[in-house]
Enzyme design. Structure first.
Site: not given
Length: 263
Positions: A162, A182, A185
């Site tokens: 990713d 960030i 997830g």
């Protein structure tokens, strides 16, 4: 509504990919000698273990390849937004054997209001008890596991496939409204499921039957994750909080194949 989109791609992985993923979600982060997690990144040639073991959340990467059959499994008009549910079945290319199923719900902001406002359109292929919505008990958790992510956690996890710059480029993160890149997830989910395996499954990842998660808030690399767990029969309810901000970032449940009666 049921639309099938068939994608045929070859996806192969090696022990290196499995080990890199395990490190990306925190395996052996606290202790490089942890005998319950070393199996995800190494195995001695002379041991009874024939190969490196695979964390169950590694299956989330299969969506990037193998032989997938994707379909719309749910569609909900929320007025100012639409929730689209997608189901992806991944098969072994040669035998056609089903390997796993991934489901995801996408929140499409600004694309709602396409149906009668008095009775908004809502369709789902799956029963309510199979969705990621979780009502947590008010009682104290059965187990709590605390672990600190590393400042470079997202940079390591991204090597599993990713490469969204939101997780690595400070400028992109700022444009998106974050003070810095960030954490993915799915990386946070990997930490949570590892906590369940450690605290509830006695280190046996084969007890994991299915995983459901709802992403609530972002995590910054370097923050401390606190995973709280409750037992509900063969189901483990969990919630992940960021210690530094006292905010819940993830919740869901894990269904088990077998639960130790001593628990």
């Amino acid at each position: 509504m049921h639309i099938n989109l068939v994608v045929r791609k070859t996806f192969t992985y090696t022990e290196r990919d499995v080990a890199l993923y395990a490190l990306g979600v925190g395996a052996c982060l606290k202790d490089a000698l942890d005998d319950k997690e070393l199996k995800y990144v190494y195995h001695p040639d002379h041991a009874h273990q024939q190969s490196i073991q695979v964390l169950p959340t590694f299956a989330a990467l299969f969506c990037h390849g193998i032989q997938n059959v994707a379909s719309i499994s749910g569609l909900h008009d929320k007025g100012k937004a639409t929730v689209l549910e997608i189901e992806i079945l991944s098969y072994e290319r040669e035998s056609g054997e089903l390997i796993c199923m991934n489901r995801m719900a996408v929140f499409l902001r600004g694309l709602g209001g396409f149906s009668n406002s008095a009775q908004p359109y809502s369709y789902s292929k799956h029963p309510v008890n199979q969705t990621s919505s979780t009502r947590l008990p008010k009682s104290p958790p059965f187990a709590v596991f605390e672990e600190c992510t590393q400042p470079s956690q997202a940079l390591l996890y991204r090597l599993s496939g990713d490469y969204n710059p939101l997780h690595s480029d400070p400028r992109i993160a700022e444009i998106a409204g974050f003070s810095r890149p960030i954490l993915h997830g799915l990386c946070t989910l990997g930490f949570a499921v590892r906590a369940v395996i450690k605290c509830i499954c006695g280190g046996d990842q084969n007890r994991i039957k299915s995983i459901s998660a709802r992403f609530l808030l972002h995590v910054y690399p370097g923050e401390t994750l606190i995973t709280e767990m409750w037992l509900d029969g063969q189901r483990v309810l969990y919630q992940v909080k960021v210690k530094e901000r006292s905010r819940a970032v993830l919740s869901g449940f894990v269904d088990l194949n077998l639960l130790n009666s001593s628990l």
